[in-house]
Design a protein around this motif. Structure first.
Motif, PDB file in Angstrom:
ATOM      1  N   ARG A 109      26.751   5.050  43.240  1.00 46.09           N
ATOM      2  CA  ARG A 109      26.630   5.251  41.793  1.00 46.09           C
ATOM      3  C   ARG A 109      27.072   3.975  41.069  1.00 46.09           C
ATOM      4  NH1 ARG A 109      26.122   9.979  39.639  1.00 46.09           N
ATOM      5  NH2 ARG A 109      27.205  11.100  41.272  1.00 46.09           N
ATOM      6  N   ASP A 110      28.204   3.405  41.555  1.00 41.95           N
ATOM      7  CA  ASP A 110      28.696   2.165  40.938  1.00 41.95           C
ATOM      8  C   ASP A 110      27.680   1.033  41.065  1.00 41.95           C
ATOM      9  OD1 ASP A 110      30.968   3.432  40.255  1.00 41.95           O
ATOM     10  OD2 ASP A 110      32.173   2.657  41.931  1.00 41.95           O
ATOM     11  N   GLU A 138      29.642   7.951  45.508  1.00 41.10           N
ATOM     12  CA  GLU A 138      30.377   7.263  44.435  1.00 41.10           C
ATOM     13  C   GLU A 138      30.168   5.752  44.518  1.00 41.10           C
ATOM     14  OE1 GLU A 138      31.449   8.590  41.725  1.00 41.10           O
ATOM     15  OE2 GLU A 138      30.679  10.381  42.711  1.00 41.10           O
ATOM     16  N   ALA A 186      30.402  12.503  49.897  1.00 46.80           N
ATOM     17  CA  ALA A 186      30.477  12.339  48.443  1.00 46.80           C
ATOM     18  C   ALA A 186      31.053  10.969  48.103  1.00 46.80           C
ATOM     19  CB  ALA A 186      31.339  13.449  47.845  1.00 46.80           C
ATOM     20  N   ALA A 187      31.978  10.475  48.930  1.00 51.31           N
ATOM     21  CA  ALA A 187      32.587   9.165  48.667  1.00 51.31           C
ATOM     22  C   ALA A 187      31.518   8.069  48.698  1.00 51.31           C
ATOM     23  CB  ALA A 187      33.668   8.882  49.706  1.00 51.31           C
ATOM     24  N   GLU A 200      31.654   0.741  53.514  1.00 46.59           N
ATOM     25  CA  GLU A 200      32.832   1.614  53.450  1.00 46.59           C
ATOM     26  C   GLU A 200      33.974   1.050  54.267  1.00 46.59           C
ATOM     27  OE1 GLU A 200      31.416   5.399  54.885  1.00 46.59           O
ATOM     28  OE2 GLU A 200      32.448   6.321  53.184  1.00 46.59           O
TER      29      GLU A 200
END
Ligand code: C2E
Ligand code: MG
Length: 416
Positions: free
Chosen positions: A389-390, A386, A382-383, A351
């Motif tokens: 997920r990618d 994401e 939640a970020a 991140e």
């Protein structure tokens, strides 16, 4: 008791020995005297022995000779091969500080030992009897505690060392009284946030020292040879929970149990584990063992034999803490893991900057190419989900879903 001076002396280096230290400190304590003690602990003498391949390079006598130039011979005690203790009766605070600074400075300089020059790393610890050291045991604890060369300075002071002594006592007491509780933290499929299972995480319930994280007390228990008692306790709790049928009714596929590598390498470990699980009549496929491989490379073969037996018996296996100092490519080659758990530091690093992202992405790809599933720990936002997920990871675990909680609370959380 009258004893001969010879019995009190370390004949090789002509300073007082451990027994003399015990007697003299005992006298000081019974007379309620206030005496500063300076502990000088040489922390790299093993390294010097390794470098020279010989015990001829006598670190102790060089240190003793030097210390005799700064205090009187009968103030110096040598309770073990790498520690000296200076009894500084009649020194005021300022004099003690001056002396210990001087000693620290000397140790960081060059020492000619045998035919070669070395730097001796020493930790100098100032203490006061009875404020810091209340018993002979306390003094020997400080003398015998091993300080790692990489320990930072806040982990070499007397307060830290006495805190470690408290933790040790708490671990011994807790193992004896079975003062532990197992907490559960759910794990989820990334796909649809379906519940996957949970990790069992132990908590020590000792009031006298307050909350201590397992990250702190597990290594202590390993050093004291008490880890087996803790890991067995957790495994039994988990088996009882599984045998109750509740996890299955809640659609949990497995429960993860952490194993200490030290324990895995013990003879008879496999039979011991299977014996516990079978005594509860629990299917092996419901248990996933997490292993942080912190062993030296020479032991991978032994560990691989044990892990293969566990797999053959139907248990599944995760490698814990991938991406930290502990995880190692050789470990992944040697053992056939079902799941690799990527450490939270890799997620959080991704991140923060693009390089961190590259490391996370490559790790996920490599693990998948090896045919293992990927779980990412430390999911808090939640970020982060994401990002994951990618990358297409399999499982998630973290405070975003739930912190580790006691069993009843855990069941409420997964029900909701
Ligand atoms: P671990 O196996 O890597 O366990 C995951 C740790 O990460 C847990 O710490 C958990 O509370 C924490 N964690 C999970 N999600 C998040 C998050 O989103 N944010 C943050 N900040 N932390 C998160 P915990 O419970 O303190 O356990 C620490 C370590 O102690 C464990 O690391 C494990 O290596 C060891 N341990 C715990 N229970 C046992 C046990 O029964 N036996 C053995 N041998 N070791 C255990
Ligand atoms: Mg774990």
């Amino acid at each position: 008791a009258v004893e001969s001076e010879d019995d009190r002396l370390d004949a090789d280096i002509n300073v007082y020995n451990r027994r003399a230290m015990q007697m003299d400190l005992h006298n000081i304590l019974t007379k309620h005297e206030t005496v500063p003690l300076i502990f000088v602990k040489v922390i790299n003498s093993h390294m010097i022995e390794r470098m020279t391949h010989s015990a001829n390079v006598d670190v102790s006598s060089a240190c003793a000779e030097y210390l005799k130039t700064v205090v009187l011979r009968y103030q110096i005690y040598h309770p073990n091969s790498t520690t000296f203790v200076l009894f500084c009766s009649n020194y005021n605070e300022e004099q003690v500080k001056e002396l210990s600074d001087k000693i620290s400075e000397r140790f960081n300089g060059i020492w000619a030992l045998g035919e070669t020059a070395y730097v001796l790393d020493a930790v100098v610890i100032n203490t006061m009897v009875p404020k810091d050291i209340q018993s002979v045991e306390d003094a020997f604890y400080v003398a015998d505690t091993v300080i790692q060369p990489e320990a930072n300075t806040d982990k070499t002071g007397i307060d830290w060392i006495m805190h470690c002594a408290d933790v040790e006592r708490a671990v011994r007491r807790s193992v004896y009284e079975k003062n532990f509780e197992v907490y559960y933290q759910p794990t989820y499929y990334l796909d649809g946030y379906r519940l996957h299972g949970a990790e069992a995480l132990v908590r020590m319930m000792d009031d006298s020292v307050g909350y201590i994280s397992p990250e702190e007390f597990i290594p202590v228990a390993e050093q004291l040879g008490l880890i087996e008692g803790i890991d067995d306790y957790v495994l039994r709790e988990v088996c009882a929970f599984l045998a109750s049928g509740v996890p299955k009714a809640r659609k949990m596929e497995c429960i993860n149990v952490n194993l200490s590598v030290i324990q895995c390498m013990r003879p008879g470990f496999f039979e011991h584990i299977v014996g516990i699980v079978d005594s509860y009549g629990v299917s092996h496929s419901l248990i996933n063992f997490e292993i942080t491989e912190s062993v030296g490379a020479e032991n991978y073969d032994r560990l691989a034999v044990v892990t293969r037996k566990l797999k053959d018996a139907g248990f599944s296996l995760s490698m814990d803490d991938f991406g930290t100092g502990y995880s190692n490519m050789e470990g992944i080659f040697a053992m056939n893991f079902d799941v690799i758990k990527i450490d939270k530091s890799l997620l959080w690093g991704a991140e923060k900057n693009p390089r961190g992202m590259t490391i996370l992405k490559s790790s996920v790809n490599m693990i998948r190419d090896l045919g293992c599933q990927v779980l990412v720990e430390g999911v808090e936002t939640a970020a982060q989900i994401e990002i994951l997920r990618d990358l297409g990871v399999d499982f998630l675990q973290g405070f975003y879903f739930s912190e580790p909680e006691p069993k009843e609370r855990f069941l409420e959380i997964i029900a909701s």
